[in-house]
Motif scaffolding. Structure first.
Motif, PDB file in Angstrom:
ATOM      1  N   ALA A  40       0.838  -1.197   0.000  1.00 31.49           N
ATOM      2  CA  ALA A  40       0.000   0.000   0.000  1.00 31.49           C
ATOM      3  C   ALA A  40       0.871   1.244   0.000  1.00 31.49           C
ATOM      4  N   GLY A  41       0.323   2.353  -0.468  1.00 32.52           N
ATOM      5  CA  GLY A  41       1.009   3.632  -0.351  1.00 32.52           C
ATOM      6  C   GLY A  41       1.318   3.883   1.116  1.00 32.52           C
ATOM      7  N   GLY A  42       2.506   4.420   1.408  1.00 34.12           N
ATOM      8  CA  GLY A  42       2.887   4.706   2.780  1.00 34.12           C
ATOM      9  C   GLY A  42       3.589   3.553   3.481  1.00 34.12           C
ATOM     10  N   GLU A  43       3.688   2.406   2.802  1.00 32.08           N
ATOM     11  CA  GLU A  43       4.307   1.232   3.434  1.00 32.08           C
ATOM     12  C   GLU A  43       5.765   1.054   3.054  1.00 32.08           C
ATOM     13  N   PHE A  44       6.553   0.625   4.030  1.00 34.00           N
ATOM     14  CA  PHE A  44       7.954   0.254   3.799  1.00 34.00           C
ATOM     15  C   PHE A  44       8.073  -1.236   4.108  1.00 34.00           C
ATOM     16  N   VAL A  45       8.275  -2.023   3.063  1.00 31.32           N
ATOM     17  CA  VAL A  45       8.314  -3.481   3.218  1.00 31.32           C
ATOM     18  C   VAL A  45       9.692  -4.001   2.837  1.00 31.32           C
ATOM     19  N   VAL A  46      10.210  -4.873   3.671  1.00 31.01           N
ATOM     20  CA  VAL A  46      11.510  -5.493   3.408  1.00 31.01           C
ATOM     21  C   VAL A  46      11.298  -6.967   3.075  1.00 31.01           C
ATOM     22  N   VAL A  47      11.907  -7.408   1.997  1.00 31.25           N
ATOM     23  CA  VAL A  47      11.927  -8.835   1.661  1.00 31.25           C
ATOM     24  C   VAL A  47      13.345  -9.333   1.874  1.00 31.25           C
ATOM     25  N   ARG A  48      13.480 -10.263   2.814  1.00 30.85           N
ATOM     26  CA  ARG A  48      14.794 -10.830   3.088  1.00 30.85           C
ATOM     27  C   ARG A  48      14.862 -12.220   2.489  1.00 30.85           C
ATOM     28  N   LEU A  67       9.707  -0.964  -1.491  1.00 32.85           N
ATOM     29  CA  LEU A  67       9.975  -2.394  -1.376  1.00 32.85           C
ATOM     30  C   LEU A  67      11.471  -2.584  -1.521  1.00 32.85           C
ATOM     31  N   MET A  68      12.070  -3.066  -0.440  1.00 31.07           N
ATOM     32  CA  MET A  68      13.516  -3.236  -0.430  1.00 31.07           C
ATOM     33  C   MET A  68      13.826  -4.711  -0.242  1.00 31.07           C
ATOM     34  N   VAL A  69      14.768  -5.235  -1.025  1.00 31.33           N
ATOM     35  CA  VAL A  69      15.210  -6.608  -0.784  1.00 31.33           C
ATOM     36  C   VAL A  69      16.631  -6.590  -0.235  1.00 31.33           C
ATOM     37  N   THR A  70      16.913  -7.525   0.630  1.00 25.19           N
ATOM     38  CA  THR A  70      18.217  -7.587   1.287  1.00 25.19           C
ATOM     39  C   THR A  70      18.460  -8.998   1.800  1.00 25.19           C
ATOM     40  N   HIS A  71      19.716  -9.368   1.992  1.00 24.39           N
ATOM     41  CA  HIS A  71      19.970 -10.646   2.645  1.00 24.39           C
ATOM     42  C   HIS A  71      20.222 -10.436   4.137  1.00 24.39           C
ATOM     43  N   SER A  72      20.196  -9.150   4.556  1.00 32.53           N
ATOM     44  CA  SER A  72      20.538  -8.836   5.938  1.00 32.53           C
ATOM     45  C   SER A  72      19.291  -8.699   6.820  1.00 32.53           C
ATOM     46  N   ARG A  73      19.356  -9.232   8.021  1.00 36.36           N
ATOM     47  CA  ARG A  73      18.265  -9.237   8.981  1.00 36.36           C
ATOM     48  C   ARG A  73      17.997  -7.838   9.547  1.00 36.36           C
ATOM     49  N   ASP A  95      13.791  -4.484  11.487  1.00 42.00           N
ATOM     50  CA  ASP A  95      13.313  -3.679  12.614  1.00 42.00           C
ATOM     51  C   ASP A  95      12.762  -2.334  12.155  1.00 42.00           C
ATOM     52  N   HIS A  96      13.241  -1.848  11.032  1.00 43.06           N
ATOM     53  CA  HIS A  96      12.840  -0.515  10.575  1.00 43.06           C
ATOM     54  C   HIS A  96      11.627  -0.557   9.645  1.00 43.06           C
ATOM     55  N   ALA A  97      11.276  -1.742   9.161  1.00 40.16           N
ATOM     56  CA  ALA A  97      10.224  -1.848   8.152  1.00 40.16           C
ATOM     57  C   ALA A  97       8.847  -1.948   8.801  1.00 40.16           C
ATOM     58  N   ASP A  98       7.813  -1.593   8.051  1.00 42.07           N
ATOM     59  CA  ASP A  98       6.447  -1.802   8.522  1.00 42.07           C
ATOM     60  C   ASP A  98       6.102  -3.284   8.478  1.00 42.07           C
ATOM     61  N   ARG A  99       6.724  -3.995   7.555  1.00 42.03           N
ATOM     62  CA  ARG A  99       6.418  -5.404   7.346  1.00 42.03           C
ATOM     63  C   ARG A  99       7.666  -6.073   6.789  1.00 42.03           C
ATOM     64  N   ALA A 100       7.922  -7.294   7.239  1.00 44.28           N
ATOM     65  CA  ALA A 100       9.066  -8.029   6.712  1.00 44.28           C
ATOM     66  C   ALA A 100       8.594  -9.375   6.179  1.00 44.28           C
ATOM     67  N   TYR A 150       9.807 -13.060   3.904  1.00 40.52           N
ATOM     68  CA  TYR A 150      10.977 -13.890   3.685  1.00 40.52           C
ATOM     69  C   TYR A 150      10.812 -14.655   2.382  1.00 40.52           C
ATOM     70  N   LEU A 151      11.814 -14.577   1.532  1.00 38.01           N
ATOM     71  CA  LEU A 151      11.783 -15.262   0.244  1.00 38.01           C
ATOM     72  C   LEU A 151      12.771 -16.414   0.281  1.00 38.01           C
ATOM     73  N   GLU A 152      12.292 -17.578  -0.109  1.00 31.60           N
ATOM     74  CA  GLU A 152      13.170 -18.745  -0.132  1.00 31.60           C
ATOM     75  C   GLU A 152      12.818 -19.577  -1.354  1.00 31.60           C
ATOM     76  N   ALA A 153      13.820 -19.847  -2.196  1.00 33.42           N
ATOM     77  CA  ALA A 153      13.613 -20.646  -3.415  1.00 33.42           C
ATOM     78  C   ALA A 153      12.403 -20.163  -4.209  1.00 33.42           C
ATOM     79  N   GLY A 154      12.269 -18.834  -4.332  1.00 31.04           N
ATOM     80  CA  GLY A 154      11.216 -18.272  -5.178  1.00 31.04           C
ATOM     81  C   GLY A 154       9.837 -18.250  -4.565  1.00 31.04           C
ATOM     82  N   ARG A 155       9.747 -18.588  -3.266  1.00 30.19           N
ATOM     83  CA  ARG A 155       8.451 -18.540  -2.577  1.00 30.19           C
ATOM     84  C   ARG A 155       8.526 -17.573  -1.399  1.00 30.19           C
ATOM     85  N   LEU A 156       7.435 -16.831  -1.209  1.00 21.54           N
ATOM     86  CA  LEU A 156       7.392 -15.790  -0.186  1.00 21.54           C
ATOM     87  C   LEU A 156       6.634 -16.290   1.031  1.00 21.54           C
ATOM     88  N   ARG A 157       7.152 -15.917   2.200  1.00 17.92           N
ATOM     89  CA  ARG A 157       6.356 -16.180   3.410  1.00 17.92           C
ATOM     90  C   ARG A 157       6.600 -15.090   4.435  1.00 17.92           C
TER      91      ARG A 157
END
Ligand code: ADP
Ligand code: MG
Length: 217
Positions: free
Chosen positions: A29-37, A193-199, A203-208, A210-217
């Motif tokens: 959504a607009g206003g959201e900061f989401v991290v995909v690790r 939407l930021m992707v990173t391998h770092s944990r 803490d700073h994201a609205d939502r985190a 996890y992507l593993e082998a092409g699947r999100l959880r």
């Protein structure tokens, strides 16, 4: 701002098939900061390229601010991206024969507007690049290149910012600048939407996620 459902993307190499995205569904959504690790090779870059209108998925649905970028002609898609999506490439992709300032101004070619010269200078200041304004990319440290890539992605004031490991080469002070930039960007209604391998960024994201082998959880 962003809705994707059932994204699949397979790469085939001789004798091998890699399912880089294996059915990814995601809303932002607009206003959201989401991290995909996710670990290296989990599909993070493929996901961002696909969401950014740069790599068509094999199947699945994408809606960015009400448009499916892959239904547009190449030209219309480029114009749409220039006005709507800011992209920070993992490998920066700076133009080697242009100065820092001209690299930051590159998006102005695709979407000219008043005030972009001033905005480029503000972004150069914000990312502590003023002493490097006239330098070429080859004369920059990796962290400086990363900050040029961030400034360029923000030039056109996009609605959606997609950032591929954008802080991997930054010191703490510059990492704080990036975090503050993301916070004010989302406070103004943008989505990150930021992707990173770092944990560390979760803490700073609205939502985190996890992507593993092409699947999100
Ligand atoms: P990450 O960014 O999480 O490290 P990538 O999205 O770059 O992961 O890659 C996901 C998987 O897809 C990896 O196994 C990678 O080797 C493979 N891959 C990515 N791009 C290509 C390509 N252009 N051709 C073949 N395989 C690719
Ligand atoms: Mg990657």
């Amino acid at each position: 701002m962003l809705e994707a459902a059932g994204l699949k993307k397979t790469f085939s190499r001789p004798g091998k098939i890699v399912a880089a995205l294996d059915g990814v569904t995601l809303k932002l959504a607009g206003g959201e900061f989401v991290v995909v690790r996710g670990p290296s090779g989990s599909g993070k870059t493929t996901l961002l390229l696909t969401l950014g209108g740069l790599l068509a998925p094999d199947s699945g649905r994408i809606d960015i601010a009400g448009r499916n970028p892959y239904e547009l002609s190449n030209e219309a898609r480029a114009a749409f991206r220039a006005g709507t999506v800011g992209f920070v490439f993992q490998q920066f992709h700076l133009v080697p024969y242009l100065s820092v300032r001209d690299n930051v101004l590159c998006p102005a070619l695709a979407a000219p507007a008043d005030g972009l010269d001033k905005r480029a200078d503000e972004l150069i200041e914000r990312f502590n690049l003023a002493p490097r304004r006239t330098h070429l990319p080859a004369e920059l440290s990796t962290g400086e290149k990363q900050r040029v890539a961030l400034a360029r992605a923000l030039l056109n004031s996009p609605k959606l910012l997609l950032a591929d490991e954008p802080t991997g080469n930054l010191d703490e002070a510059n990492e704080r600048v990036v975090l503050e930039t993301f916070k004010s960007f989302t406070a103004a209604g943008g989505a990150v939407l930021m992707v990173t391998h770092s944990r560390h960024w979760e803490d700073h994201a609205d939502r985190a996620l996890y992507l593993e082998a092409g699947r999100l959880r």
